[in-house]
Design a protein around this motif. Structure first.
Motif, PDB file in Angstrom:
ATOM      1  N   THR A  12      17.758 -35.171 -14.088  1.00 30.76           N
ATOM      2  CA  THR A  12      17.220 -33.859 -13.727  1.00 30.76           C
ATOM      3  C   THR A  12      18.271 -32.979 -13.062  1.00 30.76           C
ATOM      4  N   GLY A  13      19.510 -33.427 -13.128  1.00 34.62           N
ATOM      5  CA  GLY A  13      20.558 -32.672 -12.458  1.00 34.62           C
ATOM      6  C   GLY A  13      21.078 -31.534 -13.311  1.00 34.62           C
ATOM      7  N   SER A  14      22.024 -30.812 -12.759  1.00 35.33           N
ATOM      8  CA  SER A  14      22.702 -29.811 -13.567  1.00 35.33           C
ATOM      9  C   SER A  14      24.200 -29.932 -13.321  1.00 35.33           C
ATOM     10  N   LEU A  15      24.940 -29.333 -14.219  1.00 35.93           N
ATOM     11  CA  LEU A  15      26.382 -29.520 -14.223  1.00 35.93           C
ATOM     12  C   LEU A  15      27.016 -28.940 -12.953  1.00 35.93           C
ATOM     13  N   HIS A  16      27.789 -29.773 -12.254  1.00 36.17           N
ATOM     14  CA  HIS A  16      28.550 -29.242 -11.128  1.00 36.17           C
ATOM     15  C   HIS A  16      30.025 -29.440 -11.429  1.00 36.17           C
ATOM     16  N   ILE A  17      30.839 -28.931 -10.523  1.00 33.94           N
ATOM     17  CA  ILE A  17      32.261 -28.869 -10.810  1.00 33.94           C
ATOM     18  C   ILE A  17      32.892 -30.270 -10.925  1.00 33.94           C
ATOM     19  N   GLY A  18      32.274 -31.239 -10.232  1.00 37.25           N
ATOM     20  CA  GLY A  18      32.761 -32.619 -10.354  1.00 37.25           C
ATOM     21  C   GLY A  18      32.601 -33.140 -11.775  1.00 37.25           C
ATOM     22  N   HIS A  19      31.464 -32.811 -12.394  1.00 32.92           N
ATOM     23  CA  HIS A  19      31.301 -33.156 -13.809  1.00 32.92           C
ATOM     24  C   HIS A  19      32.405 -32.485 -14.627  1.00 32.92           C
ATOM     25  N   GLY A  20      32.710 -31.250 -14.238  1.00 30.53           N
ATOM     26  CA  GLY A  20      33.725 -30.510 -14.972  1.00 30.53           C
ATOM     27  C   GLY A  20      35.010 -31.301 -15.057  1.00 30.53           C
ATOM     28  N   LEU A  21      35.410 -31.877 -13.943  1.00 33.86           N
ATOM     29  CA  LEU A  21      36.649 -32.649 -13.928  1.00 33.86           C
ATOM     30  C   LEU A  21      36.520 -33.941 -14.721  1.00 33.86           C
ATOM     31  N   THR A  22      35.514 -34.726 -14.395  1.00 31.56           N
ATOM     32  CA  THR A  22      35.424 -36.055 -15.008  1.00 31.56           C
ATOM     33  C   THR A  22      35.178 -35.960 -16.517  1.00 31.56           C
ATOM     34  N   HIS A  43      39.577 -40.737 -10.544  1.00 32.46           N
ATOM     35  CA  HIS A  43      40.086 -39.412 -10.227  1.00 32.46           C
ATOM     36  C   HIS A  43      39.547 -38.959  -8.881  1.00 32.46           C
ATOM     37  N   ALA A  44      40.077 -37.850  -8.425  1.00 30.71           N
ATOM     38  CA  ALA A  44      39.743 -37.367  -7.088  1.00 30.71           C
ATOM     39  C   ALA A  44      38.498 -36.488  -7.114  1.00 30.71           C
ATOM     40  N   LEU A  45      38.206 -35.938  -5.967  1.00 34.64           N
ATOM     41  CA  LEU A  45      37.100 -34.997  -5.825  1.00 34.64           C
ATOM     42  C   LEU A  45      37.607 -33.580  -6.029  1.00 34.64           C
ATOM     43  N   VAL A  46      36.729 -32.730  -6.505  1.00 39.17           N
ATOM     44  CA  VAL A  46      37.084 -31.319  -6.615  1.00 39.17           C
ATOM     45  C   VAL A  46      36.672 -30.616  -5.329  1.00 39.17           C
ATOM     46  N   ARG A  47      37.620 -29.939  -4.729  1.00 44.53           N
ATOM     47  CA  ARG A  47      37.335 -29.191  -3.503  1.00 44.53           C
ATOM     48  C   ARG A  47      37.609 -27.715  -3.753  1.00 44.53           C
ATOM     49  N   ASP A  48      37.339 -26.901  -2.728  1.00 43.78           N
ATOM     50  CA  ASP A  48      37.645 -25.495  -2.919  1.00 43.78           C
ATOM     51  C   ASP A  48      39.148 -25.275  -2.699  1.00 43.78           C
ATOM     52  N   GLU A  49      39.600 -24.045  -2.824  1.00 39.34           N
ATOM     53  CA  GLU A  49      41.042 -23.829  -2.849  1.00 39.34           C
ATOM     54  C   GLU A  49      41.716 -24.139  -1.516  1.00 39.34           C
ATOM     55  N   HIS A  50      40.905 -24.292  -0.448  1.00 37.82           N
ATOM     56  CA  HIS A  50      41.506 -24.635   0.836  1.00 37.82           C
ATOM     57  C   HIS A  50      41.267 -26.092   1.207  1.00 37.82           C
ATOM     58  N   GLY A  51      40.790 -26.859   0.243  1.00 36.45           N
ATOM     59  CA  GLY A  51      40.608 -28.274   0.493  1.00 36.45           C
ATOM     60  C   GLY A  51      39.286 -28.624   1.135  1.00 36.45           C
ATOM     61  N   GLN A  52      38.400 -27.639   1.266  1.00 37.09           N
ATOM     62  CA  GLN A  52      37.088 -27.911   1.839  1.00 37.09           C
ATOM     63  C   GLN A  52      36.175 -28.478   0.760  1.00 37.09           C
ATOM     64  N   LYS A  53      35.345 -29.420   1.188  1.00 37.38           N
ATOM     65  CA  LYS A  53      34.349 -29.950   0.276  1.00 37.38           C
ATOM     66  C   LYS A  53      33.401 -28.802  -0.077  1.00 37.38           C
ATOM     67  N   ASN A 109      30.791 -22.171  -0.679  1.00 37.31           N
ATOM     68  CA  ASN A 109      32.053 -22.203  -1.430  1.00 37.31           C
ATOM     69  C   ASN A 109      31.921 -22.974  -2.734  1.00 37.31           C
ATOM     70  N   VAL A 110      30.698 -23.089  -3.206  1.00 42.36           N
ATOM     71  CA  VAL A 110      30.463 -23.834  -4.444  1.00 42.36           C
ATOM     72  C   VAL A 110      30.933 -23.018  -5.644  1.00 42.36           C
ATOM     73  N   ILE A 111      31.696 -23.648  -6.485  1.00 43.57           N
ATOM     74  CA  ILE A 111      32.094 -23.010  -7.742  1.00 43.57           C
ATOM     75  C   ILE A 111      31.239 -23.613  -8.857  1.00 43.57           C
ATOM     76  N   ASP A 112      30.494 -22.791  -9.521  1.00 40.97           N
ATOM     77  CA  ASP A 112      29.615 -23.255 -10.591  1.00 40.97           C
ATOM     78  C   ASP A 112      30.392 -23.265 -11.905  1.00 40.97           C
ATOM     79  N   PRO A 113      30.549 -24.436 -12.505  1.00 40.15           N
ATOM     80  CA  PRO A 113      31.366 -24.515 -13.721  1.00 40.15           C
ATOM     81  C   PRO A 113      30.847 -23.608 -14.848  1.00 40.15           C
ATOM     82  N   LEU A 114      29.532 -23.412 -14.869  1.00 37.01           N
ATOM     83  CA  LEU A 114      28.998 -22.594 -15.951  1.00 37.01           C
ATOM     84  C   LEU A 114      29.366 -21.129 -15.763  1.00 37.01           C
TER      85      LEU A 114
END
Length: 876
Positions: free
Chosen positions: A44-54, A514-524, A531-536
RNA sequence: GGGCGGUUAGCUCAGCGGUAGAGCGUCUCGUUUACACCGAGAGGGUCGGGAGUUCGAAUCUCUCACCGCCCACCA
């Protein structure tokens, strides 16, 4: 004809549909098996940026391996995600003012299934938008019939082997969800609390002081422990104390668990509410007094005043009562860690219940061995230390959950409580019949299994196990598992344990972490931080290819990915660059000529480009084989943008606009050849644009993932590359000189050549047209006597005739400055070369390089000196 | 407390024994018909501090400092 502007949106869905229609994502049925199991996202989830990487990484690997000719299966699917999904549906119910209890188990499960049907396809659709080329026809769900059957079979097998058992012991209890959870689902959170020092009166007079952060648990105390050799407290061993606020007395016992250095030296023992105390209690046969209800309220084991009160609300009241009784010695504020449920965010209580456990240490031994001996290996390797440490200290795995959504435990109980574990109710009844000699009514266990139990079987359950399917034979063990470090324990270790146990061999050879995706300043990234980036959204804005390329180029091993939209924009520009270069080629009559072989060309320009692309292909291939996605992407970026666009295309314009029909035709063929190679090399990273280009330009009439991977033979002779490097250097220097001297870049100057060696003379003659165009020169005279500004390179000196603009003094100063730099470098080289140790011990090729460099500098210096002399005579 | 990782150009990061690199940002110049989502050029770093190994260290070892993360810890 390619559109004037590159518009990802227009081509993405079209190209994806084309590939799917061609069946390009299914295993082709022959070749070396290559299999990746997609880590199943929450249904029931939706695509997040971590999925984008993996998913990008996995897709790069599978597309690459298809092109290598392997029999590729990328197995997709979704996970039922027990607690997470149940939570979501309960929240939905709450909107209607309903609870699952009101609905009842059956109705509630219907609702969850409804929810799954309704939203379960979302994430799979979103993965398609990313370009994930999984074989969707094989998509599985952890609660599919087949996978559920596999779960039951494994449960029964492990039970019969004594590796699954029921036990009453302390578990991590989530009072919010009212279920047991595993150790891994507990997070230690720093919390501001206090040590409460409490005086426990001795029956014989006096008192002994204990310290605790959880005073309310004293109602469950069964003893006070001191170290048997404690200098001052050991004398009390064997005495009784009155338990404050109650009428119970408890003994003072000797146990080395009591650390004389900690607290007061005496420690209250609460066997039913503390993991350590539980062990102490067992050693001393202490009563296990459970003071909590399942929801975390105090039960009837505590004084009436506190019954029914939440244990955290009761705490200050207990403290107050102790104070009033004069038993509170002191309160010492302290920051300590408190266990919290990772989903519920509520304080987890050690709670005495009967649960199902897996004897994990037995399963762990071969799983450790498999990695120790390298049958499975972590990439990067350092994660194996984490894996070893956890498995070496593994605790029994609590697999039962007091939830409704999940695989119901295949155990049935007779009215007298006897338990029958079987794959289905009929088999359980048979067992019961055998036992009792008659039919008895059986009641199935109410609990469900930990979600990770079924995902632990994913590498083989999805392939049809326990049936002996062809897919299982072909694709087990899987080739590589790609996942994040955050689920090494939850998932990777469990798959290894269960895979080895059930299948007799490891589930996968490589484990790429692989690592985690963080924002451009290294924040989760988190919703609360905003600071969530939506891959879509990123895909909508910049295209899937740009997002994928960004992920790939930032996926350096062992480091978090710090994602910024500026980077994505940069790689969108890269895609645009590829598009425009292709348009240029198309407009200039580029075509793919199967008969054309650039290695046979007599034109250095084409041979040089072949060489550059060939070397890029080698780099990319080696990098992909080593899971170094950033290196592969980097090499491609540089090759396409710098080498192909900035140099080759600009050079190519000479013959494309020239009168030599043969030369023009060859350039057209070379443009076609190069773009064909480049689109194939780029395809795993940027599938949409490359498919579109290859289709439109007639390079391939099938999706590129079915094309062959460029395998180019290295050139034995590097002369063409040396020639072009020489030309490039001259051009760069002329441009720099113009810029430095504030001469318009477009000003067409006459140049004359001095001091050219034979190689330089030859190249200057062969490549004159290229040099003229790119350096913006009108003419090159041989050895003309003319004053001007000098471009000095190793092979020759090029004098730019600038006429009256020439400022002799300024030019002399510039050349002097250059000489100073050369001398400085030569001194560095000399200090090396005059060091006997260096000459004797450094590898021969290094010494050789230094000598060559020195020789070059000497030549250059000589040329500058002559130039200066000529300038001097001019001035004089 | 145990473990892992990080500290390199203004920012984000590659490189991990042989003369310091990229992208973005900055500065200068540029409409030469693929591309201004562009081109040309430039500036910018004693690679966290210290010690050691080596002919040679950003790269290996030790050490210190600071920053992350994981595991353990509710006396």
């Amino acid at each position: 004809m390619l559109e004037k502007t590159f518009s990802p949106k227009d081509i993405e869905s079209r190209q994806y549909a084309r590939s799917e229609a061609a069946g390009a994502f299914k295993p082709k049925g022959n070749g070396t098996p290559y299999c990746i199991m997609m880590p199943p996202p929450n249904v029931t989830g939706s695509l997040h940026i971590g999925h984008g990487l993996t998913m990008t990484i996995q897709d790069i690997l599978v597309r690459y391996h298809r092109m290598l000719g392997d029999d590729v299966l990328w197995q997709p699917g979704t996970d039922h995600a027990g607690i997470a999904t149940q939570m979501v549906v309960e929240r939905e119910l709450a909107k209607e003012g309903l609870t699952r209890q009101q609905l009842g188990r059956e109705k509630f499960l219907e609702r969850v299934w409804q929810w799954k049907e309704q939203s379960g396809g979302t994430i799979l659709e979103q993965l398609r938008r990313l370009g994930a080329s999984a074989d969707w026809s094989r998509a599985r769900f952890t609660m599919d019939d087949g996978l559920s059957a596999a779960v039951r079979k494994v449960f029964v097998d492990l039970y019969q082997q004594g590796l699954i058992y029921k036990d009453t012991r302390l578990v991590n209890w989530d009072t919010k969800f009212q279920t047991a959870i595993s150790d891994l689902e507990v997070q230690a959170v720093d919390t501001q609390g206090a040590y409460y020092h409490i005086a426990y009166p001795l029956v014989n007079g006096g008192h002994i002081t204990v310290a605790t952060t959880r005073p309310e648990t004293l109602f469950g105390d069964a003893a006070v422990a001191v170290h048997p050799e404690h200098p001052t407290l050991a004398q009390y061993i064997g005495q009784q104390v009155r338990l404050p606020l109650t009428d119970r007395t408890i003994p003072i016992i000797a146990d080395s668990y009591a650390d004389p250095e900690k607290g007061t030296g005496a420690v209250k023992i609460t066997p039913a509410h503390d993991f350590n105390d539980f062990e102490v209690g067992k050693r001393h046969n202490l009563e296990q007094i459970n003071i909590l209800n399942r929801d975390g309220t105090l039960n009837d084991q505590v004084p009436a005043a506190y019954q029914g009160m939440d244990r955290l609300k009761a705490r200050p009241l207990v403290v107050k009562a102790l104070e009033q009784a004069g038993l509170l010695v002191k309160v010492e504020p302290v920051t300590h860690t408190v266990p919290m449920g990772d989903r519920s965010n509520s304080v987890i209580e050690p709670y005495l219940t009967e649960q199902w456990f897996v004897k994990a240490d037995t399963l762990a031994a071969p799983a450790l061995e498999a990695v120790r001996t390298g049958i499975s290996r972590f990439v990067p390797e350092n994660w194996q230390a984490t894996y070893f440490h956890w498995l070496e200290n593994i605790q029994p795995w609590c697999i039962s959950r007091q939830l409704w959504w999940g695989h119901r435990i295949p155990a049935w109980y007779a009215p007298d409580g006897q338990c029958f574990v079987a794959e289905n109710a009929d088999a359980a009844h048979e067992q019961a019949f055998t036992r009792f000699g008659k039919h008895v009514d059986l009641q199935q266990d109410n609990d469900v299994l930990d979600t990770w139990f079924s995902s632990g079987l994913w590498p083989f359950s999805t392939l049809g196990w326990p049936e002996h399917t062809p897919a299982l034979a072909q694709f087990y063990p899987n080739t590589v598992l790609v996942t994040g470090f955050d689920i090494i324990f939850f998932w990777v270790a469990r798959m290894l344990m269960l895979g080895i146990h059930c299948m007799g061999g490891v589930p996968f050879k490589d484990i790429y972490i692989h690592a985690l995706v963080r924002d451009e300043h290294g924040q989760k990234m988190s919703k609360s931080k905003g600071n969530v980036i939506d891959p879509l959204e990123v895909i909508d804005q910049y295209g899937a290819d740009a997002l994928r390329f960004t992920m790939a180029i930032m996926a350096a091993q062992g480091r978090d990915v710090k994602l910024s939209l500026a980077r994505v924009e940069g790689y969108r520009n890269f895609a645009t660059k590829l598009w425009n270069a292709s348009r240029f080629a198309e407009m200039n009559g580029a075509r793919l000529d199967p008969a054309y072989d650039p290695r046979l060309s007599t034109t250095a320009l084409h041979v040089w480009l072949y060489d550059a692309i060939q070397q890029t292909a080698i780099t990319v291939t080696a990098a992909l084989d080593a899971y170094k996605f950033n290196e592969a992407a980097e090499a491609l970026y540089h090759c396409l943008w710098n080498t192909f666009c900035d140099w080759y295309i600009e050079f190519a314009k000479v013959s494309l606009n020239g009168n030599d029909a043969d030369a023009k035709a060859e350039t057209q063929a070379m443009l076609g050849w190069a773009l064909d190679q480049l689109t194939r090399l780029l395809h795993p990273f940027m599938p949409f644009i490359t498919d579109e280009l290859a289709q439109n330009m007639g390079f391939n009439n099938q999706p590129l993932t079915l094309a062959t991977w460029p395998m180019l033979a290295a050139l034995a002779d590097q002369q063409a590359s040396r020639d072009m490097a020489f030309v490039q250097e001259l051009i760069t220097q002329v441009r720099a000189l113009k810029a430095e001297m504030n001469i318009a870049p477009g000003a067409m100057l006459v140049a004359s050549i001095k001091q050219a060696d034979t190689d330089a003379q030859r190249v200057l003659q062969q490549q004159e047209a290229l040099l003229l165009r790119m350096a913006r020169l009108s003419r090159i005279d041989q050895d003309a006597e003319a004053g001007g500004m000098a471009v000095v390179v190793v092979g020759c000196t090029l004098i730019l005739q600038v006429g009256a603009v020439l400022d002799v003094a300024k030019e002399q100063a510039r050349l002097d400055k250059e000489t100073v730099a050369i001398i400085a470098e030569m001194q560095q080289l000399d200090s090396k070369l005059s060091n006997d140790n260096f000459v004797a011990r450094a590898p021969a090729h290094v010494v050789e390089e230094y000598r060559n460099r020195k020789e070059e500098l000497t030549l250059k210096q000589g040329k500058i000196r002559e130039t200066l002399a000529r300038l001097g005579s001019l001035a004089g």
